[in-house]
Motif scaffolding. Structure first.
Motif, mmCIF file in Angstrom:
data_model
loop_
_atom_site.group_PDB
_atom_site.id
_atom_site.type_symbol
_atom_site.label_atom_id
_atom_site.label_comp_id
_atom_site.label_asym_id
_atom_site.label_seq_id
_atom_site.Cartn_x
_atom_site.Cartn_y
_atom_site.Cartn_z
ATOM 1 N N LYS A 261 13.905 23.282 22.632
ATOM 2 C CA LYS A 261 12.986 22.446 21.858
ATOM 3 C C LYS A 261 13.123 20.959 22.132
ATOM 4 O O LYS A 261 12.434 20.152 21.521
ATOM 5 C CB LYS A 261 13.204 22.693 20.355
ATOM 6 C CG LYS A 261 12.540 23.949 19.842
ATOM 7 C CD LYS A 261 12.626 23.958 18.328
ATOM 8 C CE LYS A 261 11.893 25.129 17.714
ATOM 9 N NZ LYS A 261 12.080 25.122 16.244
ATOM 10 N N ILE B 229 12.552 17.378 23.655
ATOM 11 C CA ILE B 229 11.214 16.888 23.974
ATOM 12 C C ILE B 229 11.198 16.057 25.249
ATOM 13 O O ILE B 229 11.857 15.020 25.329
ATOM 14 C CB ILE B 229 10.655 16.058 22.803
ATOM 15 C CG1 ILE B 229 10.646 16.935 21.539
ATOM 16 C CG2 ILE B 229 9.248 15.581 23.121
ATOM 17 C CD1 ILE B 229 10.203 16.217 20.317
ATOM 18 N N ARG C 259 9.666 13.379 27.412
ATOM 19 C CA ARG C 259 8.767 12.264 27.088
ATOM 20 C C ARG C 259 8.382 11.476 28.327
ATOM 21 O O ARG C 259 9.024 11.586 29.374
ATOM 22 C CB ARG C 259 9.430 11.346 26.057
ATOM 23 C CG ARG C 259 9.709 12.058 24.726
ATOM 24 C CD ARG C 259 10.233 11.117 23.670
ATOM 25 N NE ARG C 259 10.732 11.838 22.508
ATOM 26 C CZ ARG C 259 10.000 12.202 21.453
ATOM 27 N NH1 ARG C 259 8.716 11.917 21.414
ATOM 28 N NH2 ARG C 259 10.542 12.853 20.444
ATOM 29 N N ASN D 79 6.790 18.154 21.344
ATOM 30 C CA ASN D 79 6.936 19.480 20.793
ATOM 31 C C ASN D 79 5.570 19.770 20.185
ATOM 32 O O ASN D 79 5.186 19.173 19.185
ATOM 33 C CB ASN D 79 8.033 19.503 19.727
ATOM 34 C CG ASN D 79 8.264 20.893 19.197
ATOM 35 O OD1 ASN D 79 7.699 21.267 18.187
ATOM 36 N ND2 ASN D 79 9.065 21.669 19.882
ATOM 37 N N VAL E 122 11.606 17.217 14.837
ATOM 38 C CA VAL E 122 11.282 18.475 15.520
ATOM 39 C C VAL E 122 12.428 18.997 16.385
ATOM 40 O O VAL E 122 12.376 20.121 16.872
ATOM 41 C CB VAL E 122 10.013 18.325 16.382
ATOM 42 C CG1 VAL E 122 8.790 18.187 15.488
ATOM 43 C CG2 VAL E 122 10.111 17.142 17.320
ATOM 44 N N TYR E 123 13.446 18.193 16.568
ATOM 45 C CA TYR E 123 14.577 18.661 17.377
ATOM 46 C C TYR E 123 15.791 17.794 17.086
ATOM 47 O O TYR E 123 15.676 16.579 16.976
ATOM 48 C CB TYR E 123 14.227 18.577 18.872
ATOM 49 C CG TYR E 123 15.333 19.047 19.793
ATOM 50 C CD1 TYR E 123 15.617 20.395 19.946
ATOM 51 C CD2 TYR E 123 16.099 18.121 20.509
ATOM 52 C CE1 TYR E 123 16.632 20.821 20.792
ATOM 53 C CE2 TYR E 123 17.112 18.550 21.361
ATOM 54 C CZ TYR E 123 17.372 19.894 21.493
ATOM 55 O OH TYR E 123 18.365 20.322 22.337
ATOM 56 N N GLU F 128 15.026 13.937 17.314
ATOM 57 C CA GLU F 128 13.698 13.707 17.869
ATOM 58 C C GLU F 128 12.643 13.981 16.816
ATOM 59 O O GLU F 128 12.598 15.059 16.233
ATOM 60 C CB GLU F 128 13.466 14.650 19.057
ATOM 61 C CG GLU F 128 14.480 14.453 20.154
ATOM 62 C CD GLU F 128 13.841 14.378 21.516
ATOM 63 O OE1 GLU F 128 12.656 13.966 21.603
ATOM 64 O OE2 GLU F 128 14.513 14.748 22.490
ATOM 65 N N SER F 129 11.794 12.995 16.604
ATOM 66 C CA SER F 129 10.622 13.223 15.772
ATOM 67 C C SER F 129 9.439 13.427 16.709
ATOM 68 O O SER F 129 9.587 13.359 17.925
ATOM 69 C CB SER F 129 10.378 12.031 14.856
ATOM 70 O OG SER F 129 9.965 10.925 15.612
ATOM 71 N N PRO G 95 14.738 22.204 12.250
ATOM 72 C CA PRO G 95 15.113 20.778 12.305
ATOM 73 C C PRO G 95 14.500 19.963 11.167
ATOM 74 O O PRO G 95 15.029 18.921 10.785
ATOM 75 C CB PRO G 95 14.580 20.320 13.668
ATOM 76 C CG PRO G 95 13.555 21.335 14.067
ATOM 77 C CD PRO G 95 13.997 22.633 13.451
#
Lengths: 362, 126
Positions: A289, A291, A293, A313, B40-41, B61-62, B88
């Motif tokens: 999961k 991310i 970027r 995500n 989100v993580y 992480e948003s 999360p």
């Protein structure tokens, strides 16, 4: 330099929006949170202030020939109300900007360009226009614009605004008289959902916002979810998937570049197509999961083979996915690649760059 | 107004540590989760990893951004909050109940360099 503000700026502040600079404007990123705003557009209806977008009107005897000369798509013999997506390219094939061209009437074309490129585009278009009998007018200051997006939009626009729109097909527009002014409504958007965009005076734009938000049925949505929405359905953002150095072919937008007609950059694109692409933008789905970027490196076989252009995500699917520009030999579906995120390398596979299906009403 | 719990120690980079005996539970503050938005993580270290006060040990992480996690204390990671792998968003709903790592403190006196609740409240201007 001080950022510009749209005609709806005070509304955003009153709603408590998080405001950040984008394309030279102070714009609302989110009002509540990106996830709720994203889901409102996928499931119901949301409204975006997109007054930062630029509008350029091209008129004059040679308008059609001129627009066709600077635009990759082919607008020949288009009926009034038809809209085209495409790009303006440099001679090198790199993209000046991506835009919509509205055929408003004979010798009258309305170009909608990116906020961050308004000055560059207007200068470039004006330069190209020297040898044509056309008038190029930057009308960006005059127009406000809202995008109303989501599956319930048509019904809400008809009922709450009293503007008849169910007759509009996807990628068409019309002019409507509203309180004594001529406004433009089009069935277009940047979210992958059905919806409309309305262009008019600042007063009109404020009235649209107040009526729709005031109805309680339309959620104010910021640029944060505009990006997550467009990304999930594989739509490019200038600055990420398109730049002065990236061609439409590399971005996977060849269907909008009609190489069987003349336009600036056409020869470079034809040559690139004949030689074969050396790199292209693909989708990548990670197994974890974390991310990926913008700007992160893509690796395979122990070396860097590309760069992430946009990644999230995905709110609609829960998967960590990105679009990335990769060397052509790693662009086939299911190719195993990895993205370096901070100190770790996260494995993934090449996928289509549409992570969520569009839901247009055609 | 952000929730700030008494009895915890706070870092300028918006992590907290809750000390219980020789262990410290490290997470991010309510103010931090609110600023980040939808988490989100959470990129966490592994058990037995060493963490050092003032140094990076992971990231939150948003949707819109990644934010480094800076450890407020030094020691050995004895547990990571596995629940955050699948959920999360627990960091958003209750950041104090949902700590990120449990650390065996190598220097319990380090917390004296951190802020108490009142000082942190002042630091974030609330």
């Amino acid at each position: 330099m001080e950022n510009k503000r749209t005609c709806l700026y005070d509304k955003h502040v009153a709603l408590g929006a998080l405001i950040s600079p984008f394309g030279g404007f102070d714009m609302p990123i989110q009002y509540t949170n990106i996830v709720d705003e994203h889901n409102a557009v996928r499931q119901a209806c949301g409204i975006f202030d997109v007054s930062h977008m630029g509008e350029v009107l091209v008129t004059g005897e040679e308008s059609e020939a001129f627009v066709n000369y600077i635009f990759t798509n082919d607008i020949t013999d288009a009926p009034d109300g038809k809209i085209f997506y495409g790009m303006m390219c440099h001679e090198t094939g790199g993209v000046v900007d991506d835009l919509l061209v509205y055929r408003m009437g004979e010798n009258r074309y309305f170009l909608v360009i990116n906020a961050s490129n308004i000055d560059k585009d207007v200068a470039w278009i004006t330069e190209q226009a020297k040898n044509f009998d056309v008038v190029v007018e930057n009308q960006s200051e005059k127009y406000g614009e809202v995008a109303v997006q989501g599956p319930k939009t048509e019904e809400i626009v008809e009922r709450v605004l009293g503007i008849h729109c169910s007759d509009l097909l996807f990628y068409t527009c019309k002019e409507v008289e509203y309180n004594g002014e001529t406004i433009i409504i089009s069935r277009t958007g940047y979210t992958g959902e059905d919806g409309f965009e309305l262009y008019g005076s600042h007063a009109f734009t404020n009235e649209m916002w107040d009526k729709l938000v005031g109805s309680g049925e339309v959620k104010p949505c910021g640029l944060g979810c505009r990006d997550t929405l467009r990304f999930e359905v594989g739509l490019p953002l200038y600055g990420d998937e398109l730049t002065d150095e990236i061609t439409p072919l590399e971005a996977g937008l060849g269907m909008f570049a009609k190489l069987d007609k003349e336009f600036i950059g056409r020869d470079a694109l034809a040559a690139q197509k004949a030689e074969g692409l050396k790199r292209k933008i693909v989708g990548i789905e990670l197994k974890d999961k974390a991310i990926p970027r913008h700007g992160y490196e893509v690796e395979a076989d122990g070396k860097v083979i590309g760069t992430v252009t946009t990644g999230y995500n995905s709110i609609s699917t829960g998967k960590s996915v990105c679009m990335a520009m990769v060397d052509i030999e790693y662009s086939k579906l299911d190719t195993e690649v990895a993205v370096r995120i901070r100190k770790k390398v996260f494995p993934g596979v090449v996928t289509k760059k549409r992570f969520y299906d569009k839901n247009y009403k055609k | 107004m952000s929730t700030i719990l008494e009895g915890l120690y706070y870092a300028e980079s918006h992590e907290y540590v809750k000390v219980e005996g020789e262990f410290g539970y490290v997470g991010i503050t309510d103010y931090a989760q609110h600023e980040l938005g939808n988490v989100v993580y959470v990129d966490m270290p592994e058990v037995d990893d060493e963490v050092t006060a003032g140094e990076n040990f992971g990231a939150v992480e948003s949707v819109k951004a990644a934010s480094d996690l800076i450890s407020p204390v030094s020691g050995t990671v004895v547990e990571v909050n596995e629940a955050l792998n699948d959920n999360p968003e627990l960091v958003n709903s209750d950041p104090y109940a949902n700590w990120i790592i449990k650390v065996q403190l190598s220097d319990p006196a380090e917390v004296e360099n951190l802020m108490d609740a009142a000082a942190y409240k002042a630091a974030i201007g609330e």
